[in-house]
Design a protein around this motif. Structure first.
Motif, short mmCIF file in Angstrom:
data_model
loop_
_atom_site.label_atom_id
_atom_site.label_comp_id
_atom_site.label_asym_id
_atom_site.label_seq_id
_atom_site.Cartn_x
_atom_site.Cartn_y
_atom_site.Cartn_z
N PHE A 86 13.92 4.57 0.96
CA PHE A 86 12.57 4.83 0.24
C PHE A 86 12.21 6.33 0.35
CE2 PHE A 86 12.68 0.22 0.74
CZ PHE A 86 12.46 -0.07 -0.76
N GLU A 87 11.77 6.87 -0.49
CA GLU A 87 11.09 8.36 -0.71
C GLU A 87 9.72 8.25 -1.00
OE1 GLU A 87 13.43 10.40 -3.11
OE2 GLU A 87 15.54 10.11 -1.85
N PHE A 88 9.03 9.33 -0.20
CA PHE A 88 7.51 9.37 -0.52
C PHE A 88 7.28 10.88 -0.51
CE2 PHE A 88 8.63 5.94 2.35
CZ PHE A 88 7.92 4.79 1.91
N GLU A 89 6.23 10.79 -1.33
CA GLU A 89 5.56 12.10 -1.64
C GLU A 89 4.63 12.72 -0.48
OE1 GLU A 89 3.66 12.88 -5.32
OE2 GLU A 89 5.27 11.84 -6.37
N GLU A 90 5.13 13.67 0.17
CA GLU A 90 4.43 13.86 1.38
C GLU A 90 3.17 14.97 1.07
OE1 GLU A 90 5.07 12.67 4.09
OE2 GLU A 90 6.68 11.69 3.28
N LYS B 224 6.20 3.51 7.16
CA LYS B 224 6.70 4.34 6.26
C LYS B 224 7.95 5.07 6.79
CE LYS B 224 4.15 7.22 3.82
NZ LYS B 224 3.20 8.61 3.42
N ASN B 225 7.99 5.57 8.00
CA ASN B 225 9.30 5.91 8.62
C ASN B 225 10.35 4.99 8.84
OD1 ASN B 225 8.04 8.51 9.33
ND2 ASN B 225 7.41 7.83 11.25
N PHE B 226 9.98 3.76 8.85
CA PHE B 226 10.97 2.58 8.80
C PHE B 226 11.38 2.52 7.35
CE2 PHE B 226 12.32 -1.66 7.63
CZ PHE B 226 13.58 -1.91 8.30
N CYS B 227 10.67 2.61 6.28
CA CYS B 227 11.16 2.55 5.04
C CYS B 227 11.83 3.82 4.49
CB CYS B 227 9.82 2.52 4.14
SG CYS B 227 8.86 0.83 4.36
N LYS B 228 11.92 4.82 5.21
CA LYS B 228 12.49 6.03 4.93
C LYS B 228 14.13 5.87 5.29
CE LYS B 228 8.93 9.65 5.14
NZ LYS B 228 8.35 10.78 5.87
N LYS B 229 14.13 5.17 6.68
CA LYS B 229 15.39 4.76 6.85
C LYS B 229 16.25 3.81 6.01
CE LYS B 229 16.99 6.14 10.39
NZ LYS B 229 17.68 7.13 10.59
N CYS B 230 15.25 2.96 5.37
CA CYS B 230 15.77 2.14 4.31
C CYS B 230 16.12 2.78 3.16
CB CYS B 230 14.71 1.25 4.12
SG CYS B 230 14.61 0.10 5.53
N TYR C 288 0.78 -1.26 -0.07
CA TYR C 288 0.03 -0.14 0.04
C TYR C 288 0.83 1.40 -0.13
CZ TYR C 288 -3.87 -3.10 1.49
OH TYR C 288 -4.99 -4.05 1.22
N LEU C 289 2.04 1.15 0.41
CA LEU C 289 2.88 2.21 0.44
C LEU C 289 3.83 2.29 -0.73
CD1 LEU C 289 4.53 2.01 4.12
CD2 LEU C 289 2.48 3.79 3.26
N ASP C 290 3.73 1.39 -1.81
CA ASP C 290 4.40 1.22 -2.94
C ASP C 290 5.65 0.94 -2.59
OD1 ASP C 290 2.32 1.79 -4.69
OD2 ASP C 290 2.41 4.06 -4.50
N VAL C 291 6.09 0.24 -1.45
CA VAL C 291 7.42 -0.47 -1.12
C VAL C 291 7.45 -2.03 -1.68
CG1 VAL C 291 8.99 -0.84 0.72
CG2 VAL C 291 7.69 1.13 0.58
N PRO C 292 8.25 -2.19 -2.28
CA PRO C 292 8.31 -3.57 -2.77
C PRO C 292 8.92 -4.44 -1.47
CG PRO C 292 10.06 -2.67 -4.07
CD PRO C 292 9.25 -1.52 -3.09
N ALA C 293 8.11 -5.64 -1.30
CA ALA C 293 8.68 -6.59 -0.22
C ALA C 293 8.37 -7.91 -0.58
CB ALA C 293 7.69 -6.19 0.89
N LYS C 294 9.07 -8.78 -0.04
CA LYS C 294 9.17 -10.22 -0.16
C LYS C 294 9.10 -10.95 1.23
CE LYS C 294 12.73 -11.83 -2.17
NZ LYS C 294 13.92 -12.46 -3.22
N ILE C 295 8.09 -11.97 1.32
CA ILE C 295 8.57 -12.95 2.57
C ILE C 295 9.40 -13.92 2.43
CG2 ILE C 295 7.22 -14.33 4.10
CD1 ILE C 295 4.61 -12.58 3.28
N ILE C 296 10.29 -14.10 3.17
CA ILE C 296 11.36 -15.14 3.10
C ILE C 296 11.47 -16.03 4.18
CG2 ILE C 296 12.64 -14.14 1.29
CD1 ILE C 296 14.59 -13.08 3.64
N PRO C 297 11.95 -17.37 4.16
CA PRO C 297 12.05 -18.05 5.43
C PRO C 297 12.99 -17.37 6.47
CG PRO C 297 12.28 -19.43 3.22
CD PRO C 297 12.35 -17.89 3.00
#
Length: 189
Positions: free
Chosen positions: A185-189, A177-183, A21-30
């Protein structure tokens, strides 16, 4: 991309969907995936350690928390694993949490940027962090859990006992979103 280490929790797919929903690609891994396997993929910018029912089955999570140079967010069991990896104490909660609870943010910080000092969150756990490691600080607490969120003092490593990925948590999307920013990722505010 954010990778989500699957510790068998009931909300693992909600984490992935919340990131989508935040347009951040994510993948579940073992959770048996090694840190070496994770960092071999240059597209991976951050790691989430999911919740789960059993701390003894969280295979490589403690090693990843200790040795990752990528930002790490632990949710529920993931939060407990981070604390345990660095020498904190985790044990049975005085009062099991399976409900909406009020979270109190101690002071403004990068994980809770844009989140009010009090908000409602969904909790679902029997164990909790009782003592944090010296290299961490408490970011938030509740009336029944004194350590609802932690942050490493020098690294981008965070933990939350509650579940920001579920709709019952106010501002959960902001926290993620704040965590993703630390990674990076940029977001339009």
């Amino acid at each position: 991309m954010i990778v989500i280490l699957n510790n068998g929790g009931q909300y693992v797919h909600r984490i992935q969907r919340s990131l989508k929903y935040l347009d951040v690609p994510a993948k579940i891994i073992p959770n048996s995936t090694t840190l070496e396997e994770i960092i071999a993929d240059s597209e991976i910018k951050g790691i989430i350690l999911s919740g789960g029912p059993d701390i003894t089955k969280a295979t490589n999570c403690e090693n990843i928390a200790l040795n990752s140079e990528l930002p790490v967010l632990g949710i529920c069991l993931g939060h407990q694993l981070i604390s345990k990896a660095y020498g904190g104490e985790v044990s049975r909660a005085d009062s099991e949490e399976y409900a909406s609870i009020k979270i109190y943010v101690k002071e403004e910080n990068d994980l809770f940027n844009g989140v009010p000092s009090e908000f409602t969150a969904w909790a679902s756990h029997m164990d909790e962090v009782k003592v944090i490691p010296d290299c961490f600080e408490v970011l938030a607490y509740s009336d029944i859990c004194g350590i609802e969120s932690i942050k490493h003092k020098e690294k981008s490593i965070y933990g939350v006992q509650f579940h920001p990925e579920v709709s019952h948590t106010e501002y959960g999307d902001v926290i993620l979103k704040n965590f993703c920013k630390k990674c990076g990722f940029e977001f339009e505010e």
